[in-house]
Design an enzyme around this catalytic site. Structure first.
Site, PDB file in Angstrom:
ATOM      1  N   CYS A 187      63.047  54.808  37.085  1.00  0.00           N
ATOM      2  CA  CYS A 187      62.343  53.598  36.667  1.00  0.00           C
ATOM      3  C   CYS A 187      62.582  53.296  35.193  1.00  0.00           C
ATOM      4  O   CYS A 187      62.519  52.143  34.764  1.00  0.00           O
ATOM      5  CB  CYS A 187      60.846  53.747  36.881  1.00  0.00           C
ATOM      6  SG  CYS A 187      60.390  54.097  38.575  1.00  0.00           S
ATOM      7  N   ASP A 209      36.128  27.116  44.562  1.00  0.00           N
ATOM      8  CA  ASP A 209      35.510  25.862  44.152  1.00  0.00           C
ATOM      9  C   ASP A 209      36.146  25.280  42.895  1.00  0.00           C
ATOM     10  O   ASP A 209      35.582  24.373  42.289  1.00  0.00           O
ATOM     11  CB  ASP A 209      34.023  26.094  43.861  1.00  0.00           C
ATOM     12  CG  ASP A 209      33.315  26.735  45.034  1.00  0.00           C
ATOM     13  OD1 ASP A 209      33.629  26.338  46.163  1.00  0.00           O
ATOM     14  OD2 ASP A 209      32.482  27.611  44.818  1.00  0.00           O
ATOM     15  N   ASP A 235      31.975  30.116  43.137  1.00  0.00           N
ATOM     16  CA  ASP A 235      32.568  31.420  42.825  1.00  0.00           C
ATOM     17  C   ASP A 235      33.770  31.326  41.881  1.00  0.00           C
ATOM     18  O   ASP A 235      34.326  32.332  41.486  1.00  0.00           O
ATOM     19  CB  ASP A 235      32.938  32.167  44.103  1.00  0.00           C
ATOM     20  CG  ASP A 235      33.983  31.424  44.916  1.00  0.00           C
ATOM     21  OD1 ASP A 235      34.582  30.472  44.379  1.00  0.00           O
ATOM     22  OD2 ASP A 235      34.198  31.778  46.077  1.00  0.00           O
ATOM     23  N   CYS A 278      59.377  57.486  38.866  1.00  0.00           N
ATOM     24  CA  CYS A 278      60.479  58.432  38.740  1.00  0.00           C
ATOM     25  C   CYS A 278      61.296  58.104  37.498  1.00  0.00           C
ATOM     26  O   CYS A 278      61.161  57.031  36.929  1.00  0.00           O
ATOM     27  CB  CYS A 278      61.381  58.340  39.959  1.00  0.00           C
ATOM     28  SG  CYS A 278      62.084  56.701  40.126  1.00  0.00           S
ATOM     29  N   ASP A 335      26.894  25.904  45.570  1.00  0.00           N
ATOM     30  CA  ASP A 335      27.658  26.222  46.765  1.00  0.00           C
ATOM     31  C   ASP A 335      26.802  27.229  47.540  1.00  0.00           C
ATOM     32  O   ASP A 335      26.132  28.044  46.934  1.00  0.00           O
ATOM     33  CB  ASP A 335      28.996  26.831  46.354  1.00  0.00           C
ATOM     34  CG  ASP A 335      29.833  27.188  47.555  1.00  0.00           C
ATOM     35  OD1 ASP A 335      29.918  26.348  48.465  1.00  0.00           O
ATOM     36  OD2 ASP A 335      30.380  28.296  47.583  1.00  0.00           O
TER      37      ASP A 335
END
Lengths: 740, 118
Positions: free
Chosen positions: A16, A630, A626, A13, A427
């Protein structure tokens, strides 16, 4: 004053606007900030750091990214390089046009002897022509040499300028004062100076051509960025330049088009070819809510998406940036060479003076002439370029080639380490397996039904972030089970979850959790073991301290894990699988994929300790995970590999990032690292051998034994070719193929 | 004969002294923006002295079109920058510890040094 244009996201709006402006003005150095609500842009003026500005906007809960003007950097760079190439060829040609007749004339006796009639005059004229050519074709060597000299530095230019310059000066002395040297030594070397200058210019031109190919990978990546995009503004579709696309804009993509910015699909679906970023040849199905990445190709279907990352924030831009940065780094092996290179030129200067003195003092006849020729040859043949180029040029090609295969190598050290690995730790979840578990069995104790078990199991797991939890919740939804409210939810790391449902304590997790809470599981323990042996993960559910049943979940092994692990074995590596799962399940998976060792029931925080213990036993350890869960283990390993599924991988997190979710990437990364390292070694070996053999030969070490003395022009040709050879050898890496 | 030998030996001494012992004078500056011209195998200025802890922006202007000059690398800081021809490229550096932070082209023919003092 700097002026920057930003795209602002999340402004819903007009109100903002004020908050964004306040945020912008709060940044140090900002003098003026104006927000355009209609365009969703802001213009900021002042002496500020753009990163601070962006973080200030983000702090105010909006999104911001810098809008940049048209990006023709690569095209401009190519144009500049081509112009330089042409200039070098012109300089080489002029030198050849003058040098070759001079050379032939001298050899055939076409020009008179200096002592002869008109000799002095002819040679003076030839000398002046030589000076002209030296000025046109070789001026840059002399200015370079002088400028470096003034800052106590010496480089290639220094050697060439001294080599050819001394030839010219000596020749002029002979021509002007023939009596200053014995008659036998009265030989001018104008042709040598000109031809050497020509050859070196020609060599530089060839080197430039070859170098263009070394950055092909980065050019290809830059070429993936479309120039225009089709956006929806005020209900109309318009084609605009990519630099005009802001955040939170709606874009349309038609079949066969490249995606212009990163975003999320809001309408339609399609299959998208992401191979250029990930190396994964199969197109990926994308639906509403899925992310799409800049540079990937929409193969079928039309869809709308909303831009979420633009400019330098896109995955493509990050990849380009990372590859560029990595291409500038050197592995340890290269840094050693740098030390040699940094003292190389002055050392050659000293060798040349010593050569001069030896010949001057010990040559039987014609000392001055021999001393000059050998000194000049030493200066010309020495090639610091081949030495200096050897490492960086191979890294350029190797890192670029890896990027083409969806492997992002952070720096030269990661590359060198990857070539030396002896053990790979994988993993299990998401690395060896798909990481998308599904419920395979629901086993219930007497007096309980499946629905009830699922109701409690799914209800308590609804609050959990564990990957297995999602599988159970999804399964329950498919069975139309309605969930109950859970209170006092608690996740117990490495064991499971607990909570209160309908005022009854619910425990859901592994055998440890049950034993720690004194739940008797003997009724189903055998069943659970059987399931584990088949690679399933069994979870017990207890209600008010009484066992209700087991829900078994299985995470299928990735299709190509078996083949990739075999390749790692073929590369001579030990493969270890690390998992938090119980030993039986882990063993079952391990047997299926063929790993050498399984370390099961490891708590997440203990993963890095396991890596340490492998390192202590003398292994060079790679950890593949990942990148998020890890992270400590990846950091501890000699090389941490973050493996992603598609473009959503955390690029910043590891030494090597695999954009494609396949373990083949690990084998490819190791193979290309080894290939690059051996390429560097070949280059360094070649450059060292060339210089350590070439310089003594040029100094005339063979003369007392075989009467061999190198012609300075041959030295010039050798030197011009040596750096071309290094670049061409590095270019061979472009043809590296995965052994898959 | 003697003279030539003497000249030769002193030349060796001079080479050692000029290239290995003596250092180029450095540009001391309190300004946080320094333009560095990349041309003829030399960064001008090549020795830059700044105070520790204060950010300094080096604005590189590459005039040398040879690909040798295309990257500038700050090895100790793990930074590098691609330099476009005849255009400026900026790099802001903040070194907290005093010391020498060398910068160079990929082949270490172009050499510069950012000297950070307390």
């Amino acid at each position: 004053m700097i002026v920057k244009r930003l795209s602002i996201g999340g402004m819903s709006c007009a109100g903002c606007v004020a908050s964004v402006e306040t945020a912008l003005n709060s940044v140090d150095g900002v003098e003026e900030a104006t927000v355009n609500f209609a365009e969703h842009t802001a213009i900021v003026k002042g002496e500020m750091d753009i990163a601070d500005v962006i973080s200030a906007v983000k702090l105010a809960s909006f999104d911001a990214a810098e809008l940049k003007g048209g990006d023709n950097e690569e095209a401009e760079k190519e144009a500049a390089e081509f112009a330089y190439y042409r200039a070098l060829i012109k300089k080489a040609s002029v030198a050849a046009i003058v040098g070759v007749p001079l050379f032939i004339g001298g050899m055939t006796g076409f020009f008179p002897e200096i002592d002869a009639e008109n000799g002095q005059f002819t040679w003076l004229l030839l000398g002046l022509i030589t000076l002209g050519v030296m000025y046109y074709s070789g001026r840059h060597f002399f200015t370079g040499a002088w400028k470096s000299f003034r800052v106590h530095n010496a480089n290639m230019d220094t050697l060439i300028a001294l080599g050819t310059g001394s030839a010219c000066i000596y020749s002029f002395v002979i021509v002007l004062f023939p009596d200053s040297v014995p008659s036998l030594a009265r030989h001018a070397y104008f042709e040598a100076a000109v031809i050497i200058i020509g050859l070196i210019n020609f060599g530089s031109a060839l080197e430039m051509k070859a170098r263009g190919k070394t950055s092909e990978a980065i050019k290809r990546l830059i070429g993936l960025q479309p120039k225009t995009a089709r956006v929806l503004r005020d209900g109309k579709e318009i084609d605009i330049s990519i630099s005009e696309v802001g955040l939170d804009e709606t874009l349309r993509v038609r079949p066969g088009e490249r995606i212009a910015v990163d975003g999320i699909i809001i309408e339609g679906h399609s299959s998208i070819d992401e191979s250029m970023l990930t190396g994964e040849p199969m197109p990926v199905e994308k639906n509403i809510g899925d992310e799409v990445s800049t540079g990937t190709i929409n193969s079928s279907g039309t869809f709308l998406f909303v831009s979420k990352r633009i400019g330098s924030d896109t995955v493509l831009a990050q990849i380009i940036d990372m590859v560029r940065q990595a291409q500038s780094t050197k592995p340890a092996i290269g840094r050693l060479v740098d030390k040699v290179a940094s003292i190389f030129v002055p050392a050659v200067l000293i060798v040349s003076v010593i050569t001069f003195l030896i010949w001057f003092n010990f040559a039987a006849v014609d000392a001055a002439s021999y001393a000059l020729v050998t000194t000049m040859t030493v200066l010309i043949i020495a090639c610091p370029c081949a030495l200096g180029l050897a490492t960086p040029i191979s890294i350029m090609v190797g890192v670029g080639k890896a990027a083409e295969m969806g492997i992002l190598i952070r720096n030269g050290d990661a590359l060198q380490q990857a070539g030396k690995l002896t053990t790979v730790v994988l993993d299990k979840t998401g690395t060896v397996t798909e990481g998308k578990p599904a419920v395979t069995e629901v086993i219930f104790a007497e007096g309980i039904d499946e629905n009830m078990l699922l109701t409690f199991g799914a209800s308590i797991e609804a609050g959990s972030e564990h990957p297995l939890a999602a599988a159970i919740v999804d399964y329950a939804k498919d069975k139309n089970v309605s969930l109950l409210k859970t209170e006092k939810f608690e996740a117990i790391t490495g064991q499971g979850v607990s909570g209160l449902i309908e005022n009854q304590t619910v425990l859901f997790g592994n055998a440890y959790l049950m034993k720690n809470n004194n739940v008797d599981i003997s009724a189903l323990e055998n069943k659970a073991q059987q399931l584990s042996q088949q690679g399933r993960t069994s979870m017990y559910l207890a209600l008010a301290g009484k066992l209700q049943g087991i829900i078994a979940v299985s995470d299928p092994v990735k299709k190509d894990s078996i083949a990739a692990i075999k390749r790692l074995h073929d590369l001579g590596m030990k493969v270890v699988m690390l998992t938090g799962d119980n030993q039986l399940t882990a063993d079952a998976v391990a047997k299926q994929v063929g790993v050498d060792e399984v370390i099961a029931e490891v708590m997440p925080q203990d993963k890095s300790a396991k890596v340490v213990s492998l390192q202590e036993s003398g292994e060079q350890v790679a950890m593949v995970g990942d990148g998020i869960n890890d992270a400590p283990a990846l950091a501890q390993a000699n090389v941490g590999f973050a493996i992603g599924s598609g473009t959503d991988v955390a690029i910043e997190s590891a030494d090597i990032t695999l954009m494609r979710g396949s373990l083949h990437g690990v084998a490819d990364a190791v193979a290309i690292s080894r290939a690059t390292l051996s390429n560097i070694k070949q280059n360094l070996f070649g450059a060292f051998v060339y210089n350590t053999l070439g310089i003594p030969v040029a100094a005339g070490i063979l003369y007392p034994f075989f009467g061999i003395l190198l012609n300075p022009m041959i030295a010039g040709a050798a030197m011009a070719m040596s750096s071309v050879t290094v670049v061409s050898n590095a270019n061979r890496l472009r043809f590296f193929k995965s052994s898959k | 004969m003697m003279i030539v030998n003497l000249i030769g030996i002193s030349l060796i001494g001079l080479i050692v002294w000029w290239f290995w012992i003596k250092k180029a004078p450095s540009l001391k500056t309190s300004s946080n923006k320094i333009e560095v011209v990349v041309e003829n195998g030399v960064y001008t200025p090549s020795q830059i002295e700044v105070k520790s802890g204060q950010p300094v922006t080096l604005i590189f202007l590459r005039k040398d079109p040879s690909p040798c000059a295309e990257k500038v690398i700050f090895e100790k800081l793990g930074l590098s920058l691609d330099l476009p021809v005849n255009k400026t490229a900026e790099l802001t550096i903040k070194a907290d510890k005093a010391g020498d932070y060398g910068f160079n082209c990929q082949m270490k023919m172009y050499l510069g040094n950012l000297i950070v003092t307390d």
